[in-house]
Design a protein around this motif. Structure first.
Motif, PDB file in Angstrom:
ATOM      1  N   LEU A 199       0.826  -1.204   0.000  1.00 32.01           N
ATOM      2  CA  LEU A 199       0.000   0.000   0.000  1.00 32.01           C
ATOM      3  C   LEU A 199       0.862   1.257   0.000  1.00 32.01           C
ATOM      4  CD1 LEU A 199      -2.797  -1.018   2.533  1.00 32.01           C
ATOM      5  CD2 LEU A 199      -2.870  -1.093   0.033  1.00 32.01           C
ATOM      6  N   ALA A 200       1.962   1.218   0.740  1.00 31.62           N
ATOM      7  CA  ALA A 200       2.865   2.362   0.773  1.00 31.62           C
ATOM      8  C   ALA A 200       3.498   2.596  -0.598  1.00 31.62           C
ATOM      9  CB  ALA A 200       3.939   2.150   1.833  1.00 31.62           C
ATOM     10  N   VAL A 201       3.885   1.519  -1.253  1.00 32.70           N
ATOM     11  CA  VAL A 201       4.491   1.631  -2.584  1.00 32.70           C
ATOM     12  C   VAL A 201       3.481   2.195  -3.579  1.00 32.70           C
ATOM     13  CG1 VAL A 201       5.368   0.301  -4.530  1.00 32.70           C
ATOM     14  CG2 VAL A 201       6.228  -0.153  -2.235  1.00 32.70           C
ATOM     15  N   LYS A 202       2.252   1.711  -3.512  1.00 33.19           N
ATOM     16  CA  LYS A 202       1.223   2.212  -4.437  1.00 33.19           C
ATOM     17  C   LYS A 202       0.929   3.678  -4.177  1.00 33.19           C
ATOM     18  CE  LYS A 202      -1.927   1.794  -7.655  1.00 33.19           C
ATOM     19  NZ  LYS A 202      -1.490   1.891  -9.083  1.00 33.19           N
ATOM     20  N   SER A 203       0.970   4.090  -2.910  1.00 36.27           N
ATOM     21  CA  SER A 203       0.762   5.499  -2.576  1.00 36.27           C
ATOM     22  C   SER A 203       1.875   6.372  -3.155  1.00 36.27           C
ATOM     23  CB  SER A 203       0.694   5.672  -1.056  1.00 36.27           C
ATOM     24  OG  SER A 203       0.559   7.024  -0.705  1.00 36.27           O
ATOM     25  N   ALA A 204       3.092   5.879  -3.063  1.00 37.77           N
ATOM     26  CA  ALA A 204       4.235   6.642  -3.570  1.00 37.77           C
ATOM     27  C   ALA A 204       4.329   6.605  -5.090  1.00 37.77           C
ATOM     28  CB  ALA A 204       5.524   6.097  -2.954  1.00 37.77           C
ATOM     29  N   HIS A 205       3.770   5.556  -5.704  1.00 38.30           N
ATOM     30  CA  HIS A 205       3.831   5.388  -7.168  1.00 38.30           C
ATOM     31  C   HIS A 205       2.432   5.076  -7.689  1.00 38.30           C
ATOM     32  CE1 HIS A 205       8.281   5.070  -6.928  1.00 38.30           C
ATOM     33  NE2 HIS A 205       8.034   4.404  -5.810  1.00 38.30           N
ATOM     34  N   VAL A 210       1.782  -0.184 -12.052  1.00 36.08           N
ATOM     35  CA  VAL A 210       0.788  -1.228 -12.336  1.00 36.08           C
ATOM     36  C   VAL A 210       1.064  -2.456 -11.477  1.00 36.08           C
ATOM     37  CG1 VAL A 210      -0.070  -2.825 -14.092  1.00 36.08           C
ATOM     38  CG2 VAL A 210       0.401  -0.439 -14.686  1.00 36.08           C
ATOM     39  N   PRO A 211       0.079  -2.916 -10.694  1.00 34.32           N
ATOM     40  CA  PRO A 211       0.267  -4.146  -9.916  1.00 34.32           C
ATOM     41  C   PRO A 211       0.356  -5.358 -10.841  1.00 34.32           C
ATOM     42  CG  PRO A 211      -1.607  -2.854  -9.124  1.00 34.32           C
ATOM     43  CD  PRO A 211      -1.222  -2.288 -10.445  1.00 34.32           C
ATOM     44  N   ILE A 212       1.165  -6.323 -10.449  1.00 31.59           N
ATOM     45  CA  ILE A 212       1.281  -7.556 -11.218  1.00 31.59           C
ATOM     46  C   ILE A 212       1.395  -8.722 -10.252  1.00 31.59           C
ATOM     47  CG2 ILE A 212       3.801  -7.281 -11.438  1.00 31.59           C
ATOM     48  CD1 ILE A 212       3.576  -8.710 -14.154  1.00 31.59           C
ATOM     49  N   LEU A 215     -11.354  -2.465  -1.577  1.00 32.45           N
ATOM     50  CA  LEU A 215     -10.255  -1.643  -2.062  1.00 32.45           C
ATOM     51  C   LEU A 215      -9.503  -1.070  -0.869  1.00 32.45           C
ATOM     52  CD1 LEU A 215     -12.268   0.311  -4.791  1.00 32.45           C
ATOM     53  CD2 LEU A 215     -10.781  -1.666  -5.155  1.00 32.45           C
ATOM     54  N   ALA A 216      -8.175  -0.987  -0.994  1.00 28.73           N
ATOM     55  CA  ALA A 216      -7.373  -0.513   0.139  1.00 28.73           C
ATOM     56  C   ALA A 216      -6.280   0.436  -0.332  1.00 28.73           C
ATOM     57  CB  ALA A 216      -6.746  -1.694   0.878  1.00 28.73           C
ATOM     58  N   SER A 217      -5.940   1.367   0.555  1.00 29.52           N
ATOM     59  CA  SER A 217      -4.836   2.293   0.336  1.00 29.52           C
ATOM     60  C   SER A 217      -4.314   2.687   1.708  1.00 29.52           C
ATOM     61  CB  SER A 217      -5.317   3.533  -0.431  1.00 29.52           C
ATOM     62  OG  SER A 217      -6.140   4.331   0.392  1.00 29.52           O
ATOM     63  N   VAL A 218      -3.281   3.532   1.736  1.00 29.33           N
ATOM     64  CA  VAL A 218      -2.780   4.015   3.024  1.00 29.33           C
ATOM     65  C   VAL A 218      -3.829   4.864   3.725  1.00 29.33           C
ATOM     66  CG1 VAL A 218      -0.357   3.918   2.328  1.00 29.33           C
ATOM     67  CG2 VAL A 218      -1.693   6.003   1.898  1.00 29.33           C
ATOM     68  N   ARG A 219      -4.845   5.308   2.990  1.00 28.24           N
ATOM     69  CA  ARG A 219      -5.918   6.110   3.581  1.00 28.24           C
ATOM     70  C   ARG A 219      -6.950   5.259   4.304  1.00 28.24           C
ATOM     71  NH1 ARG A 219      -8.876   7.698  -0.208  1.00 28.24           N
ATOM     72  NH2 ARG A 219      -7.870   6.716  -1.999  1.00 28.24           N
ATOM     73  N   GLY A 220      -6.949   3.957   4.027  1.00 25.85           N
ATOM     74  CA  GLY A 220      -7.922   3.077   4.657  1.00 25.85           C
ATOM     75  C   GLY A 220      -8.504   2.088   3.666  1.00 25.85           C
ATOM     76  N   THR A 221      -9.504   1.345   4.133  1.00 24.28           N
ATOM     77  CA  THR A 221     -10.149   0.302   3.330  1.00 24.28           C
ATOM     78  C   THR A 221     -11.619   0.657   3.120  1.00 24.28           C
ATOM     79  OG1 THR A 221      -8.663  -1.389   4.199  1.00 24.28           O
ATOM     80  CG2 THR A 221     -10.714  -2.149   3.218  1.00 24.28           C
ATOM     81  N   ARG A 222     -12.098   0.395   1.927  1.00 29.59           N
ATOM     82  CA  ARG A 222     -13.521   0.608   1.646  1.00 29.59           C
ATOM     83  C   ARG A 222     -14.034  -0.528   0.768  1.00 29.59           C
ATOM     84  NH1 ARG A 222     -14.649   3.863  -3.395  1.00 29.59           N
ATOM     85  NH2 ARG A 222     -12.689   3.935  -4.582  1.00 29.59           N
ATOM     86  N   ARG A 268     -11.986   2.123  -8.569  1.00 30.54           N
ATOM     87  CA  ARG A 268     -10.713   2.103  -7.849  1.00 30.54           C
ATOM     88  C   ARG A 268      -9.953   3.403  -8.082  1.00 30.54           C
ATOM     89  NH1 ARG A 268      -5.486   1.337  -8.791  1.00 30.54           N
ATOM     90  NH2 ARG A 268      -5.852   1.018 -11.026  1.00 30.54           N
ATOM     91  N   ALA A 269      -9.518   4.038  -6.982  1.00 30.09           N
ATOM     92  CA  ALA A 269      -8.709   5.251  -7.083  1.00 30.09           C
ATOM     93  C   ALA A 269      -7.268   4.893  -7.447  1.00 30.09           C
ATOM     94  CB  ALA A 269      -8.737   6.010  -5.756  1.00 30.09           C
ATOM     95  N   GLU A 270      -6.502   5.871  -7.912  1.00 30.12           N
ATOM     96  CA  GLU A 270      -5.145   5.617  -8.393  1.00 30.12           C
ATOM     97  C   GLU A 270      -4.223   5.053  -7.313  1.00 30.12           C
ATOM     98  OE1 GLU A 270      -3.413   8.979 -10.257  1.00 30.12           O
ATOM     99  OE2 GLU A 270      -4.455   8.669 -12.160  1.00 30.12           O
ATOM    100  N   ASP A 271      -4.463   5.444  -6.057  1.00 33.84           N
ATOM    101  CA  ASP A 271      -3.568   4.973  -4.998  1.00 33.84           C
ATOM    102  C   ASP A 271      -4.082   3.719  -4.301  1.00 33.84           C
ATOM    103  OD1 ASP A 271      -5.730   6.186  -3.731  1.00 33.84           O
ATOM    104  OD2 ASP A 271      -4.521   6.938  -2.056  1.00 33.84           O
ATOM    105  N   GLU A 272      -5.142   3.111  -4.834  1.00 34.73           N
ATOM    106  CA  GLU A 272      -5.739   1.928  -4.207  1.00 34.73           C
ATOM    107  C   GLU A 272      -5.323   0.639  -4.904  1.00 34.73           C
ATOM    108  OE1 GLU A 272      -9.940   3.239  -2.212  1.00 34.73           O
ATOM    109  OE2 GLU A 272      -9.913   3.035  -4.397  1.00 34.73           O
TER     110      GLU A 272
END
Length: 289
Positions: free
Chosen positions: A13-19, A23-25, A130-137, A153-157
């Motif tokens: 989640l931290a990596v996705k927030s920073a980038h 693209v997840p794989i 969906l999850a991000s450093v902001r939380g889960t929804r 899905r938001a860009e940082d999720e």
């Protein structure tokens, strides 16, 4: 291109927030095809194969919470009783090798309207976590698809999991392609009967810019079904159901099939899966009696 490989969910989640444009794989069955054909060249890939939470599943409430990275092969072997239509769809995915790597999370991330997982998720009213450093929804599958390859899905999720409700009646999935195996669907359809709420769910794939439901068809056939007695459906009601399902389609002509053929195939699949589901429902009533 950077290759980022977190080992925990928190790191991912931290990596996705920073980038956010990375693209997840995980299985790579879609991402690597796009890379190999130079259709998409993202600035970074986030390798999620070392994150254990994504390949687990566990009961939650009356349903099952399935990690987004659980392979189609495991869905077939371990979740067929919990998610019959999704397991049927999983059996139709490509080859054994692809089923060993591919996942529902990958289908959701790519959001191709031809993805096999989408119609069962719509028909059964599954929920996407969906999850991000902001939380889960959590977003209902019926609100997840916003446009062609565009989702809620938001860009940082990241897509964390899918909540699969407990089946309350028969479920079926069908698809048609240009050959029997290793094929992208020309059209696909899923149906789920819910005897507890006396409702019917549907999901349509490869016949519109996004996976869609046939709401009018759902409401019509729910009112025609004999939920308690199990009497056969009138042939006219079955025909009308197929027509209503086909009426929601907004297909295109392409190398795999014409728009008219897609609508016709969708109507046929809707009638057939409805017949299978109603037969199972009637058998269940007879066994209870």
């Amino acid at each position: 291109m950077d290759f980022l490989s977190p080992s925990t969910w928190e790191e991912a989640l931290a990596v996705k927030s920073a980038h956010p444009d990375a693209v997840p794989i995980m299985g790579g069955t879609d991402v690597m095809v796009e890379l190999n054909f130079d259709k998409h060249r993202p600035p970074a890939l986030i390798d999620l194969t070392r994150v254990p939470e994504l390949t687990r599943w566990a009961p939650e409430g009356d349903g099952v919470l399935m990690g987004a990275g659980l392979s189609y092969t495991r869905i077939i072997g371990e979740l067929a009783g919990h998610a019959p239509a999704l397991a049927q769809a999983s059996r139709s995915v490509a080859s054994p090798q692809i089923r060993n790597r591919g996942s529902v999370g990958g289908n959701l991330g790519g959001a191709s309207p031809s993805g096999e997982a989408h119609p069962p998720l719509l028909a059964t009213d599954a929920v996407i976590e969906l999850a991000s450093v902001r939380g889960t929804r959590r977003v209902p599958a019926r609100e997840f698809y916003l446009g062609l390859r565009h989702t809620a899905r938001a860009e940082d999720e990241l897509i964390a999991a899918v909540l699969l409700p407990r089946p309350a009646g028969p479920q079926y999935f069908a698809k048609i392609g240009t050959r029997n195996a290793m094929v992208i669907a020309v059209a696909s359809f899923a149906i789920a009967l819910d005897a507890a709420t006396r409702t019917v769910g549907t999901g349509v794939g490869s016949c519109a810019p996004t996976p869609i439901r046939a709401v009018e068809a759902e409401e019509f056939i729910a009112g025609e079904l004999d939920w308690d007695g199990g009497s056969p459906l009138a042939p006219g009601a079955v025909t009308r159901f197929g027509e209503l399902v086909a009426s929601v389609a907004r297909p295109i002509d392409d190398v795999r099939g014409s728009a008219d053929y897609r609508k016709h195939a969708l109507s046929v699949m809707a009638r057939r899966t409805l017949a299978w589901a109603v037969t199972d429902h009637r058998k269940g009533i007879e066994q209870c009696a």
